[in-house]
Design a protein around this motif. Structure first.
Motif, PDB file in Angstrom:
ATOM      1  N   LYS A 122       0.814  -1.216   0.000  1.00  0.00           N
ATOM      2  CA  LYS A 122       0.000   0.000   0.000  1.00  0.00           C
ATOM      3  C   LYS A 122       0.843   1.258   0.000  1.00  0.00           C
ATOM      4  O   LYS A 122       0.573   2.189  -0.747  1.00  0.00           O
ATOM      5  CB  LYS A 122      -0.935   0.002   1.228  1.00  0.00           C
ATOM      6  N   VAL A 123       1.865   1.308   0.853  1.00  0.00           N
ATOM      7  CA  VAL A 123       2.644   2.541   0.974  1.00  0.00           C
ATOM      8  C   VAL A 123       3.701   2.616  -0.122  1.00  0.00           C
ATOM      9  O   VAL A 123       3.729   3.554  -0.912  1.00  0.00           O
ATOM     10  CB  VAL A 123       3.277   2.679   2.370  1.00  0.00           C
ATOM     11  N   ALA A 124       4.589   1.594  -0.201  1.00  0.00           N
ATOM     12  CA  ALA A 124       5.673   1.636  -1.185  1.00  0.00           C
ATOM     13  C   ALA A 124       5.175   1.287  -2.580  1.00  0.00           C
ATOM     14  O   ALA A 124       5.836   1.564  -3.569  1.00  0.00           O
ATOM     15  CB  ALA A 124       6.793   0.694  -0.774  1.00  0.00           C
ATOM     16  N   LYS A 125       3.991   0.687  -2.656  1.00  0.00           N
ATOM     17  CA  LYS A 125       3.361   0.336  -3.929  1.00  0.00           C
ATOM     18  C   LYS A 125       4.280  -0.496  -4.829  1.00  0.00           C
ATOM     19  O   LYS A 125       4.405  -0.255  -6.028  1.00  0.00           O
ATOM     20  CB  LYS A 125       2.899   1.595  -4.661  1.00  0.00           C
ATOM     21  N   LEU A 126       4.948  -1.481  -4.242  1.00  0.00           N
ATOM     22  CA  LEU A 126       5.743  -2.408  -5.042  1.00  0.00           C
ATOM     23  C   LEU A 126       4.797  -3.263  -5.874  1.00  0.00           C
ATOM     24  O   LEU A 126       3.686  -3.560  -5.433  1.00  0.00           O
ATOM     25  CB  LEU A 126       6.573  -3.324  -4.121  1.00  0.00           C
ATOM     26  N   PRO A 127       5.197  -3.623  -7.093  1.00  0.00           N
ATOM     27  CA  PRO A 127       4.317  -4.464  -7.911  1.00  0.00           C
ATOM     28  C   PRO A 127       4.129  -5.844  -7.281  1.00  0.00           C
ATOM     29  O   PRO A 127       5.015  -6.348  -6.580  1.00  0.00           O
ATOM     30  CB  PRO A 127       5.075  -4.580  -9.240  1.00  0.00           C
ATOM     31  N   THR A 128       2.956  -6.450  -7.496  1.00  0.00           N
ATOM     32  CA  THR A 128       2.677  -7.756  -6.912  1.00  0.00           C
ATOM     33  C   THR A 128       2.119  -8.697  -7.967  1.00  0.00           C
ATOM     34  O   THR A 128       1.280  -9.542  -7.681  1.00  0.00           O
ATOM     35  CB  THR A 128       1.676  -7.625  -5.746  1.00  0.00           C
ATOM     36  N   ASP A 129       2.565  -8.565  -9.192  1.00  0.00           N
ATOM     37  CA  ASP A 129       2.075  -9.393 -10.298  1.00  0.00           C
ATOM     38  C   ASP A 129       0.561  -9.293 -10.437  1.00  0.00           C
ATOM     39  O   ASP A 129      -0.094 -10.270 -10.793  1.00  0.00           O
ATOM     40  CB  ASP A 129       2.457 -10.865 -10.104  1.00  0.00           C
TER      41      ASP A 129
END
Lengths: 436, 299
Positions: free
Chosen positions: B78-85
């Protein structure tokens, strides 16, 4: 077919000095041996390490090529054969190698030299209750401990009721053992062990547990095991138990097997050798226990007239010299007197006379004067200890010995020997009158 | 040894030869088999005792991964918004956490195990290998509990998982083998160097961030295929990506050059970790057996 079930040849175990005590080397110490990779600090650490190695080297017997610097043999060149059905006692002082021998035979540790052949299923009891978990119930612990000792589930189930009955814990069998009294815990632990059915059993001091009644039953159980034709190796400091259980005994001294033969002979030799130790002044003895807050420096046993030759009917005057850094508070002195089989004869406790409530000077001598002793002629051995506020400060086994000389105690001209009695009593004999 | 005459499979009393042992000692599988009941009891004890005198008991096996999911999912998803496929970040994280926690717990518990069992090791003979092995088996119970929570979440959020489900036991076998290999080596080292007990939690922490946060696809995209396979040398990366794929990805479709196609299985990534796992196990067992004879003397 040979009946030899344990065959030991040239068995030896070498330890590095300090290995048994504290050799949990950390990475830092290992890295310190590679000083060129590191700076000044590592070199310094290496120097400290080298110094301690040198000290160890000096301490070790140096001339022997099999004993590299910094090592010692806990057990060396032991040869022994045990026949099927024999009950063999292993005796010797602390550090003589008894436990090492048992640990090798139970495969807990490996030997450095030699070999041992064991024919038959072997179970070792170096401790009772190995693997007991306090959170588990008595029932669960019986299964767990049984499995650890090498029993299978079927066998444990078959013996279960017997085990519980012997331990007398029927009512608490589904209670976690952490709620057991220490007596119940030990009884249950011994009971599981006692119902093992191996062909060879190795037992170390497990009888030194529980109350007197239970100890008696354990000894009974041990002699049952022996009668069933199973082979037992029994290590104990309790000479009376060794004497009553074992047909043959082995004496270990400084890792070597110095004598084997019929139990009474070996025990006698052990006591005699212990008596020679006694020539070393008490202050210089190193085989002591306790935290050292006070040190016993001398002990002498004389009669009430101050003579060192003691006769039956003399009173004992036992003088204990001690030394400490500060005045002694809450000091308690103990003296145990043992016979030629190391069976306890008297136990003297400074508390039985009210104890020392006042502070004692930091250095001094305590004297205990006893009632007349009516012992038959023979050697006796003395253990001494001092406790400060119930914590052991110093304890020396075999601190001194004395000989009770023959005396015409009854005035009849006839002597009673040690083999007939340990203690003499004056007595009146008369014809009884029968009251109708 | 020490089996009774009532045991049918052993007829003759064995003769045991006790000799100095040097170097590499082969694992005596017959001996392990003879003592198999003890492995059962040690495992059973570990399971039984683990949550004794706790209020929540086995709930802890679920609460820890769920708690971690909330924290990590919020921070990284949510915060860093790293991709999660393309997955829900919480689901993405939990699918990694569940196998990871099994591995991490097995590893850290087994590396402390020999020292923790010192009272047994110095008093009785039994195959020492059962100590770390028992722990790796006992932890399966916790894994299954945590896994059932993951399944419930998948059912609620995505519906029934596909048949690739059956691959999961094999992936977990890799995780278990790796934990056992490292656990045996580290537990033996810990006997000699107590530094291990400080090192392991640290390694586990770092390793977790390297295994469950970043999707492997992102690594391939940014640094190319070589980096992708290097990432796979960490066997846990393959295990976690594989489990995510089994449970989640194979039911999703991506758009590639205008065509919709199923997400590819990370076979390469999974394969890259296998040799590493086998090597670790071989080394772990070798080192363990080599040190074994000294355990009782220096523990």
């Amino acid at each position: 077919m040979s009946d030899v079930v344990i065959q030991i040849q040239g068995l030896g175990k070498r330890y590095r000095l300090g290995q048994t005590v504290d050799l949990s080397r950390t990475f830092r110490e290992t890295l310190a041996t590679l000083p060129r990779f590191f700076g000044q600090k590592a070199r310094q650490a290496a120097r400290t390490l080298a110094a301690s190695r040198a000290a160890a080297r000096a301490a070790a017997e140096s001339s022997d090529p099999e004993t590299p610097p910094g090592t010692f043999w806990a057990l060396r060149d032991v040869d022994l054969e045990v026949q099927q059905g024999e009950v063999v006692g292993i005796i010797g002082r602390n550090g003589a190698g008894k436990s090492t021998l048992l640990k090798i035979l139970s495969r807990i540790t490996t030997p450095t030299k030699g070999e041992a052949l064991i024919r038959g299923r072997l179970a070792s009891l170096l401790e009772v209750g190995t693997g007991f978990h306090p959170e588990l119930t008595g029932r669960e612990n019986i299964y767990l401990n049984g499995a650890i000792l090498g029993m299978n589930r079927f066998e444990i189930t078959r013996k279960f009721d017997e085990i519980v009955a012997f331990a007398e814990v029927e009512k608490f069998i589904d209670t976690p053992v952490k709620r057991y009294s220490s007596g119940m815990y030990v009884r249950l632990a011994f009971s599981v062990a006692a119902h093992l059915e191996p062909e060879i059993m190795i037992v170390d001091e497990v009888l030194a547990v529980g109350d007197a009644e239970f100890q008696k039953r354990c000894l009974g159980r041990m002699s049952d095991v022996a009668r069933e034709g199973r082979t037992v190796l029994f290590v104990s400091h309790n000479m009376a138990a060794v004497l009553s259980l074992c047909t043959r005994a082995c004496l270990l001294e400084k890792g070597r097997l110095v004598l084997e033969g019929p139990t009474p002979n070996v025990i006698n030799e052990y006591i005699n050798r212990a008596a020679k130790e006694i020539d070393v002044p008490l202050d210089e003895r190193t085989d002591r226990k306790g935290d050292g807050r006070a040190r016993l420096t001398s002990v002498s046993v004389r009669n009430e007239r101050g003579e060192s030759s003691l006769r039956c009917g003399d009173r004992l005057r036992i003088a204990l010299g001690y030394r400490a850094d500060a005045a002694l508070k809450g000091a308690k002195f103990l003296v145990g007197v043992y016979d030629h089989f190391d069976r306890p004869v008297f136990f003297l406790d400074s508390q039985s006379d009210g104890g020392f409530h006042a502070e004692l000077p930091a250095t001094g001598e305590i004297v205990c004067l006893t009632e007349p002793i009516n012992l038959t002629p023979g050697p006796c051995r003395v253990n001494v200890a001092v406790l400060l506020n119930e914590f052991l400060a110093d304890h020396v086994i075999g601190a001194c010995g004395f000989e009770v000389e023959s005396e015409d105690f009854y005035g009849t001209g006839r002597l009673t020997e040690r083999k007939n009695a340990l203690c003499l009593l004056r007595q009146d004999w008369d014809l009884g009158t029968i009251d109708a | 040894m020490a089996e009774s005459a009532t045991v049918p499979q052993i007829s003759d009393p064995p003769t045991i030869r006790i000799r100095p042992s040097r170097g590499w000692i082969a694992i005596d599988f017959r001996e392990l088999w003879r003592w198999r009941e003890l492995l059962y009891f040690l495992t059973w004890r570990d399971v039984k005792v683990k949550y004794k005198q706790t209020l929540l008991g086995f709930a802890w096996a679920v609460l820890v991964p769920v708690g971690n999911m909330v924290v990590l999912g919020t921070i990284f998803g949510k915060v860093a918004k790293l991709p999660t496929d393309g997955l829900d970040p919480y689901l993405f994280i939990l699918a990694g956490l569940v196998p990871w926690q099994y591995f991490a717990n097995s590893l850290s518990m087994s590396s402390n195990s020999l020292v923790g069992y010192s009272h047994l090791i110095t008093k009785i003979y039994f195959p020492r290998l059962f100590v770390p092995l028992g722990i790796c088996i006992a932890n399966i119970v916790d894994f299954l509990l945590a896994f059932s929570v993951l399944l419930v979440m998948i059912l609620v959020m995505m519906g029934l998982p596909a048949a690739t489900f059956v691959l999961i036991p094999f992936l977990m076998l890799i995780a278990m083998t790796l934990a056992l290999g490292m656990g045996t080596a580290l537990s033996a080292m810990n006997v000699k160097y107590r530094d291990i007990k400080f090192v392991v939690p640290f390694i586990v922490q770092i390793w977790m961030y390297c295994s469950i946060i970043v999707p492997a696809s992102l690594i391939r995209e940014k640094w190319g295929s070589l980096a992708y396979y290097l990432y796979g040398v960490n066997p846990m990366a393959g295990v976690i990506e594989g489990i995510r794929w089994c449970l989640l990805h194979n039911r999703m479709f991506v758009e590639k050059e205008g065509v919709h196609s199923a997400v590819e299985a990370p076979w390469g990534l999974m394969a890259a970790g296998v040799p590493m796992t086998v090597l670790t196990l071989v080394f772990g067992l070798y080192y363990f057996k080599r040190m074994e004879k000294m355990f009782a003397d220096i523990v």
